[in-house]
Write a protein that holds these residues in place. Structure first.
Motif, PDB file in Angstrom:
ATOM      1  N   PRO A 244     -21.407 -11.742  20.310  1.00 56.47           N
ATOM      2  CA  PRO A 244     -22.960 -10.978  20.169  1.00 56.47           C
ATOM      3  C   PRO A 244     -23.542  -9.949  21.437  1.00 56.47           C
ATOM      4  O   PRO A 244     -22.884  -9.803  22.912  1.00 56.47           O
ATOM      5  N   LEU A 245     -24.205  -9.549  21.504  1.00 51.44           N
ATOM      6  CA  LEU A 245     -24.251  -7.708  22.586  1.00 51.44           C
ATOM      7  C   LEU A 245     -25.695  -8.781  22.974  1.00 51.44           C
ATOM      8  O   LEU A 245     -26.550  -9.051  22.569  1.00 51.44           O
ATOM      9  N   PRO A 246     -26.175  -8.115  24.215  1.00 48.36           N
ATOM     10  CA  PRO A 246     -27.009  -8.411  24.694  1.00 48.36           C
ATOM     11  C   PRO A 246     -28.227  -7.925  23.966  1.00 48.36           C
ATOM     12  O   PRO A 246     -27.944  -6.884  23.754  1.00 48.36           O
ATOM     13  N   ALA A 247     -29.571  -8.207  24.555  1.00 45.96           N
ATOM     14  CA  ALA A 247     -30.382  -8.268  24.159  1.00 45.96           C
ATOM     15  C   ALA A 247     -31.438  -6.498  24.770  1.00 45.96           C
ATOM     16  O   ALA A 247     -31.442  -6.157  26.056  1.00 45.96           O
ATOM     17  N   PRO A 248     -31.970  -5.892  23.616  1.00 45.83           N
ATOM     18  CA  PRO A 248     -32.100  -4.438  24.591  1.00 45.83           C
ATOM     19  C   PRO A 248     -33.414  -4.310  24.324  1.00 45.83           C
ATOM     20  O   PRO A 248     -34.584  -4.949  24.612  1.00 45.83           O
ATOM     21  N   ALA A 249     -33.242  -4.178  26.107  1.00 41.52           N
ATOM     22  CA  ALA A 249     -34.874  -4.385  26.573  1.00 41.52           C
ATOM     23  C   ALA A 249     -35.763  -3.198  25.962  1.00 41.52           C
ATOM     24  O   ALA A 249     -35.297  -2.087  24.720  1.00 41.52           O
ATOM     25  N   PRO A 250     -37.052  -3.220  25.890  1.00 45.26           N
ATOM     26  CA  PRO A 250     -38.360  -2.775  24.734  1.00 45.26           C
ATOM     27  C   PRO A 250     -38.148  -1.039  25.277  1.00 45.26           C
ATOM     28  O   PRO A 250     -38.278  -1.366  26.449  1.00 45.26           O
ATOM     29  N   ALA A 251     -38.481  -0.604  24.827  1.00 49.23           N
ATOM     30  CA  ALA A 251     -37.848   0.958  24.685  1.00 49.23           C
ATOM     31  C   ALA A 251     -39.879   1.897  25.161  1.00 49.23           C
ATOM     32  O   ALA A 251     -39.911   2.063  23.994  1.00 49.23           O
ATOM     33  N   ALA A 252     -40.069   2.671  25.928  1.00 49.89           N
ATOM     34  CA  ALA A 252     -41.101   3.428  26.178  1.00 49.89           C
ATOM     35  C   ALA A 252     -40.515   4.787  25.235  1.00 49.89           C
ATOM     36  O   ALA A 252     -39.894   5.139  24.147  1.00 49.89           O
ATOM     37  N   PRO A 253     -42.143   4.638  24.058  1.00 51.97           N
ATOM     38  CA  PRO A 253     -41.635   5.973  23.101  1.00 51.97           C
ATOM     39  C   PRO A 253     -41.866   7.158  23.380  1.00 51.97           C
ATOM     40  O   PRO A 253     -42.368   6.988  24.757  1.00 51.97           O
ATOM     41  N   THR A 254     -40.851   8.194  23.011  1.00 49.48           N
ATOM     42  CA  THR A 254     -41.101   9.574  24.096  1.00 49.48           C
ATOM     43  C   THR A 254     -41.198  10.371  22.265  1.00 49.48           C
ATOM     44  O   THR A 254     -41.456  10.358  21.299  1.00 49.48           O
ATOM     45  N   THR A 255     -42.140  11.527  22.875  1.00 49.38           N
ATOM     46  CA  THR A 255     -42.574  12.572  22.275  1.00 49.38           C
ATOM     47  C   THR A 255     -42.115  13.760  23.028  1.00 49.38           C
ATOM     48  O   THR A 255     -42.062  13.783  24.046  1.00 49.38           O
ATOM     49  N   PRO A 256     -41.712  15.270  22.363  1.00 47.71           N
ATOM     50  CA  PRO A 256     -41.639  16.194  23.162  1.00 47.71           C
ATOM     51  C   PRO A 256     -42.634  16.948  24.040  1.00 47.71           C
ATOM     52  O   PRO A 256     -44.024  16.110  23.299  1.00 47.71           O
ATOM     53  N   GLN A 257     -41.994  17.375  24.935  1.00 41.92           N
ATOM     54  CA  GLN A 257     -43.396  17.894  25.774  1.00 41.92           C
ATOM     55  C   GLN A 257     -43.106  18.755  26.767  1.00 41.92           C
ATOM     56  O   GLN A 257     -41.968  19.343  26.187  1.00 41.92           O
TER      57      GLN A 257
END
Length: 509
Positions: A244-257
């Motif tokens: 199994p793959l390691p758990a991904p870290a929570p990701a910050a939401p991103t939007t165009p800037q």
């Protein structure tokens, strides 16, 4: 063996950011290897075209009776194009995507290079070299950002080094071709620029073989194709490893800037530091490379002998790749850049003041070795300093400001040559390299083994706390059987991982 369910089969598959799932992969896949091959070919065309001017310049000077100031003007116009291409290409890649910008830039520099070979005079040639520089630097910026965004975080540095290293293989064939073609006749130097148009071949394969960046797609709301691509990559890794793959870290939401956000309090320091460091580094790098053949001829070597020296120097990037691969991901990149800049300064100082031919060749080779190794580490470092929505713009601006300094470099070097001669020109290159290393090593941000949108640790840790507080344990238990690779660790362990800036152990490639 646990296999990832297709995106449509389970809603929980979408509960984790595709970019976070991509970054946690412990190894690359065969798709990554295809991307490496294609991007390396494009980069090889780029390297060959960049140095085509240096190889052809001694003969061009005789054809058009160019003064030292005019040679400096050609070099400066090329840098002007690079500055425009870096900034414009970076912004276009943030707005329209990495892949279409890569295609457009490749077409521009390839066609402009071919037309340069047909230039009837010096003035037309300058215009075409400006366009060539714009296309070249737009492509360089997108290639670096693409590798940064599409490869696992534990190994993205070494794969940027690999792409640059394989791309540098374009230099020896171009140097050898120039060594054969340029002395053959009064205007055979024109063929050097025809060879620079080979990048058009890559345009055929990019649409078929290179997907859009996962990070860019996610930021711009194109999650369906992104999730499908990442799921396929996950399946390949699990099939290869059987784990199994390691758990991904929570990701910050991103939007165009908007690009103006580069100068807000959050990003202002790193923007300024990178712009200044790139300015000094490129003044040193191109102050050496663009003038080696011409100044060796002025020092008394024949054109053939000078091109023989540059042919030997052109082999150094391969050695630089062998040096960069084991160190790019091993230590903090900003300090690695500082050490390499100091080594380059020492080597170019020896080159400047020696009168022994063997020492000249060896010190020149070492100068190229350390300069190109610095480039590989630095180009891995630049895109990591900015979030996805500003990554192309930020890295492009830093590159663009550095190239803008190159506009002045041609005239600066010409003036130094007039006053201080051969030794003074390359002594200045050593000084610029030293300043670049000190600035980036002292004031640069730490990026070692961190998620792309977590360079300073604040954004990611805030998201992690929010995610951990809001996510019910029952959801984790319900999702685990369907997608174990997404939630293969307990919730408490994932909370800890979100703030673990050291990252997971290095995977096997």
């Amino acid at each position: 063996m646990d296999i990832v369910d297709p995106p449509s089969s389970s809603p929980t598959t979408h509960s984790v950011s595709p970019s976070a799932r991509l970054e946690r992969l412990p190894r690359i896949t065969r798709s990554h290897r295809v991307w490496i091959a294609l991007l390396s070919f494009i980069y090889a065309c780029d390297w060959a075209d960049i140095f085509s001017l240096s190889y052809a310049m001694p003969a061009m000077r005789q054809t058009w009776q160019l003064s030292t100031t005019q040679i400096g003007a050609v070099t400066s116009c090329t840098f002007a194009g690079m500055a425009i291409g870096a900034v414009l290409g970076g912004r276009l890649s943030d707005k329209f995507g990495r892949r279409p910008t890569l295609i457009a830039g490749t077409i521009v520099f390839s066609v402009a290079s071919i037309l340069s070979a047909l230039s009837p005079n010096y003035e037309v040639f300058i215009i075409l070299r400006t366009l060539t520089g714009a296309g070249l630097q737009a492509v360089v910026g997108v290639v670096l950002v693409y590798v940064t965004e599409m490869f696992p975080r534990v190994s993205r540095g070494r794969y940027i080094s690999l792409v640059i290293g394989l791309g540098s293989l374009g230099m020896p064939p171009m140097a050898l071709a120039a060594r054969i073609v340029v002395p053959a006749g009064p205007e055979t130097w024109r063929w050097v620029f025809v060879f620079g148009g080979i990048g058009l071949l890559a345009v055929i394969f990019v649409p078929k073989l290179l997907p859009e960046s996962v990070h860019w797609d996610e930021t711009n709301g194109k999650t369906a194709r992104t999730d499908q691509l990442v799921t396929t990559l996950e399946q390949h890794v699990i099939a290869r490893t059987g784990s199994p793959l390691p758990a991904p870290a929570p990701a910050a939401p991103t939007t165009p800037q908007p690009m103006s956000n580069l100068f807000t309090a959050r990003y202002r320091r790193r923007t300024v530091v990178l712009c200044v460091a790139m300015t000094f580094f490129l003044l040193g790098y191109y102050g050496f490379n663009n003038w080696v053949p011409t100044l060796l001829v002025d020092r008394g070597l024949t054109i053939s002998a000078a091109l023989t020296v540059t042919t030997v120097l052109s082999a150094s990037p391969l050695a630089a790749t062998l040096l960069a691969l084991p160190i790019t991901d091993r230590w903090e990149r900003k300090r690695t850049c500082m050490v390499l800049c100091m080594l380059a300064a020492a080597a170019v100082t020896a080159f400047a003041y020696t009168h022994n031919y063997a020492t000249l060749v060896v010190s020149g080779f070492l100068t190229q070795l350390f300069f190109v190794t610095t480039f590989q580490v630095l180009y891995a470092y630049l895109p990591e300093n900015f979030p996805t929505a500003l990554r192309g713009s930020g890295a492009g601006l830093a590159n663009g400001v550095g190239r803008a300094a190159g506009i002045a470099s041609g005239f600066i070097t010409a003036a130094i040559v007039t006053v201080l001669g051969f030794a003074g020109a390359f002594g200045a290159a050593a000084l610029f390299s030293t300043l670049a290393g000190l600035i980036i090593g002292t004031f640069g941000a730490n990026t070692h083994n961190r998620n792309l949108d977590d360079v300073d640790g604040h954004q990611q840790s805030a998201v992690a706390k929010s995610s951990a507080a809001s996510e019910p344990r029952t959801l984790e238990r319900a999702a685990a059987p369907a997608t174990p690779q997404h939630y293969s660790e307990p919730l408490d362990a994932r909370r800890g991982r979100a703030s673990d800036l050291g990252g997971p152990p290095r995977g096997t490639d």
